[in-house]
Design a protein around this motif. Sequence first.
Motif, PDB file in Angstrom:
ATOM      1  N   LEU A  69      -1.080   1.601  -4.715  1.00  0.00           N
ATOM      2  CA  LEU A  69      -1.424   0.711  -5.607  1.00  0.00           C
ATOM      3  C   LEU A  69      -0.159   0.029  -6.250  1.00  0.00           C
ATOM      4  O   LEU A  69       0.471   0.720  -6.829  1.00  0.00           O
ATOM      5  N   GLY A  87      -3.150  -1.516  -1.793  1.00  0.00           N
ATOM      6  CA  GLY A  87      -3.713  -2.454  -2.488  1.00  0.00           C
ATOM      7  C   GLY A  87      -2.687  -3.052  -3.498  1.00  0.00           C
ATOM      8  O   GLY A  87      -1.855  -2.373  -3.991  1.00  0.00           O
ATOM      9  N   CYS A 104      -5.715  -8.142  -5.117  1.00  0.00           N
ATOM     10  CA  CYS A 104      -6.422  -8.436  -6.440  1.00  0.00           C
ATOM     11  C   CYS A 104      -5.818  -9.326  -7.167  1.00  0.00           C
ATOM     12  O   CYS A 104      -4.837  -8.767  -7.824  1.00  0.00           O
ATOM     13  N   GLU A 135      -4.709  -5.490   0.858  1.00  0.00           N
ATOM     14  CA  GLU A 135      -5.784  -5.712  -0.055  1.00  0.00           C
ATOM     15  C   GLU A 135      -5.297  -6.276  -1.488  1.00  0.00           C
ATOM     16  O   GLU A 135      -4.561  -5.653  -2.196  1.00  0.00           O
ATOM     17  N   VAL A 181     -12.901  -7.067 -13.967  1.00  0.00           N
ATOM     18  CA  VAL A 181     -12.047  -6.923 -12.607  1.00  0.00           C
ATOM     19  C   VAL A 181     -12.990  -6.437 -11.965  1.00  0.00           C
ATOM     20  O   VAL A 181     -13.772  -5.039 -12.170  1.00  0.00           O
ATOM     21  N   HIS A 182     -13.073  -6.657 -10.380  1.00  0.00           N
ATOM     22  CA  HIS A 182     -13.875  -6.012  -9.463  1.00  0.00           C
ATOM     23  C   HIS A 182     -12.888  -5.354  -8.304  1.00  0.00           C
ATOM     24  O   HIS A 182     -11.992  -6.357  -7.981  1.00  0.00           O
ATOM     25  N   LEU A 183     -12.862  -4.347  -7.910  1.00  0.00           N
ATOM     26  CA  LEU A 183     -11.778  -3.762  -6.977  1.00  0.00           C
ATOM     27  C   LEU A 183     -12.486  -2.839  -6.354  1.00  0.00           C
ATOM     28  O   LEU A 183     -13.300  -1.956  -6.482  1.00  0.00           O
ATOM     29  N   HIS A 184     -12.099  -2.910  -4.984  1.00  0.00           N
ATOM     30  CA  HIS A 184     -12.758  -1.839  -3.866  1.00  0.00           C
ATOM     31  C   HIS A 184     -11.492  -1.636  -3.082  1.00  0.00           C
ATOM     32  O   HIS A 184     -10.699  -2.330  -2.430  1.00  0.00           O
ATOM     33  N   VAL A 185     -10.945  -0.356  -2.938  1.00  0.00           N
ATOM     34  CA  VAL A 185      -9.912   0.216  -2.194  1.00  0.00           C
ATOM     35  C   VAL A 185     -10.094   1.300  -1.491  1.00  0.00           C
ATOM     36  O   VAL A 185     -10.820   2.274  -1.847  1.00  0.00           O
ATOM     37  N   ILE A 244      -2.076  -5.936  -6.890  1.00  0.00           N
ATOM     38  CA  ILE A 244      -2.438  -6.415  -7.946  1.00  0.00           C
ATOM     39  C   ILE A 244      -1.633  -7.639  -8.314  1.00  0.00           C
ATOM     40  O   ILE A 244      -0.348  -7.328  -8.509  1.00  0.00           O
TER      41      ILE A 244
END
Length: 219
Positions: A190, A36, A204, A202, A26-30, A38
Amino acid sequence: MDIDGVWIRARGITARGPEGNAFENVHLHVEPGSLGVITGAAGTGRTSLLLALAGRMRVITGDLVVSGHVLPGESRAVRRLVRPARLRPGCELERSHRVSEAVTERRMISGVRAEHIADALALVGLAPYRRALVRELHPADRLLFEIALAAATAPAGLVVDDADAGLPPASRHRVWSALRGVAATGTTVLASATDPPSKEYEVCHLPARPHHRRHGSRV
């Protein structure tokens, strides 16, 4: 409130559960103070990813940094920054308690003042009857109550599992509006959901993983 929210950088992270990898690659940028989301179907690892980002589940591969704290080595520091409002199973309000008892318990555990809880309830648009049992609250009100109790401590990060579970569209709108309000204070929020609420967050997305697969898929 003017809160310094956490920032999160995840690159190629994987965590393992009892039945194999809980999520993979998993790639994530918050950014700080953002909301954010998911998303993914049941079994894709949404809860596990929230746990990992909150310093409560160990990642076995990849790089994960939360506001300068490298995981899994500095998980204790991350747990102080990122608080759960609801994580299933295990982190939910006791349904047999009354609203007033839940407030009293949270004040005793966290040391938060009564006026801060009142402010947080106003922030999410909730005024629950204090004698009501938690289980008697509408599911959306129960979730908003959990969010308010966590937000009252002014955490740098807040995680909310199953933000849309079992809720009709109008109730989902209330929840997402409340979470957006919490993020507006500076807290990084999140949340996990079955479906992304809109393109303004954002997002994911965790793909479905066949049971036989054990190697990574990129997000």
